[in-house]
Write an enzyme that holds these catalytic residues in place. Structure first.
Site, PDB file in Angstrom:
ATOM      1  N   SER A  25       0.807  -1.214   0.000  1.00 33.88           N
ATOM      2  CA  SER A  25       0.000   0.000   0.000  1.00 33.88           C
ATOM      3  C   SER A  25       0.841   1.265   0.000  1.00 33.88           C
ATOM      4  O   SER A  25       2.069   1.235   0.014  1.00 33.88           O
ATOM      5  CB  SER A  25      -0.964   0.051   1.190  1.00 33.88           C
ATOM      6  OG  SER A  25      -0.273   0.376   2.385  1.00 33.88           O
ATOM      7  N   TYR A  58      -3.178   0.251  -3.071  1.00 40.02           N
ATOM      8  CA  TYR A  58      -4.304   0.866  -2.364  1.00 40.02           C
ATOM      9  C   TYR A  58      -3.785   1.874  -1.349  1.00 40.02           C
ATOM     10  O   TYR A  58      -2.660   1.782  -0.864  1.00 40.02           O
ATOM     11  CB  TYR A  58      -5.180  -0.190  -1.692  1.00 40.02           C
ATOM     12  CG  TYR A  58      -4.467  -1.051  -0.677  1.00 40.02           C
ATOM     13  CD1 TYR A  58      -4.502  -0.741   0.680  1.00 40.02           C
ATOM     14  CD2 TYR A  58      -3.747  -2.181  -1.075  1.00 40.02           C
ATOM     15  CE1 TYR A  58      -3.846  -1.530   1.615  1.00 40.02           C
ATOM     16  CE2 TYR A  58      -3.095  -2.969  -0.150  1.00 40.02           C
ATOM     17  CZ  TYR A  58      -3.148  -2.640   1.196  1.00 40.02           C
ATOM     18  OH  TYR A  58      -2.494  -3.417   2.108  1.00 40.02           O
TER      19      TYR A  58
END
Length: 131
Positions: A25, A58
């Site tokens: 991430s 993400y």
């Protein structure tokens, strides 16, 4: 037909951390996420200005106002503290939705504090009348 558009952008942010030991991430200052219209766990595209690396992952929120821009996991090999990056939030939309989208460009300083936010009207930019 769906079209992929940029609905939000953090322009020339400075990487503050790169943590290879994390599962993945990008961790971003919550305020930057809010202003660029990025939700927690939303997929984003990151480009490293220094070496042209393009990565998708993400987004996770960090403390608001912290200026945090931390690449976690594998991208920590390609994005190092001090690197300038562009973070894009993309959306797939229909032609009918096009005129309702208002992309935001968030400009930051060298400490990832917001200095300007541009809001654009795609409707105003459309010149040829396509749908």
């Amino acid at each position: 037909m769906l079209r992929t558009i940029c609905k939000g952008k953090i322009h020339r942010a400075v990487v503050t951390e790169a943590r290879l030991d994390y599962v993945g991430s990008i961790t971003l200052d919550r305020l930057l996420m809010k202003e660029a219209d990025i939700l927690p766990y939303e997929m984003v595209q990151i480009t490293n200005i220094a070496n042209a690396t393009l990565w998708k992952t993400y987004a996770l929120p960090a403390s608001e106002g912290s200026g945090t821009v931390c690449l976690n996991g594998p991208p920590a090999r390609h994005f190092q503290p001090g690197d300038l990056i562009i973070v894009l939030s993309l959306a797939q939309i229909t032609g009918a939705e096009y005129d309702t989208i208002h992309p935001r460009i968030v400009h930051v300083d060298h400490e990832n504090q917001i200095i300007k936010i541009e809001r654009h009207s795609l409707h105003a930019l459309r010149k040829d009348g396509q749908t």
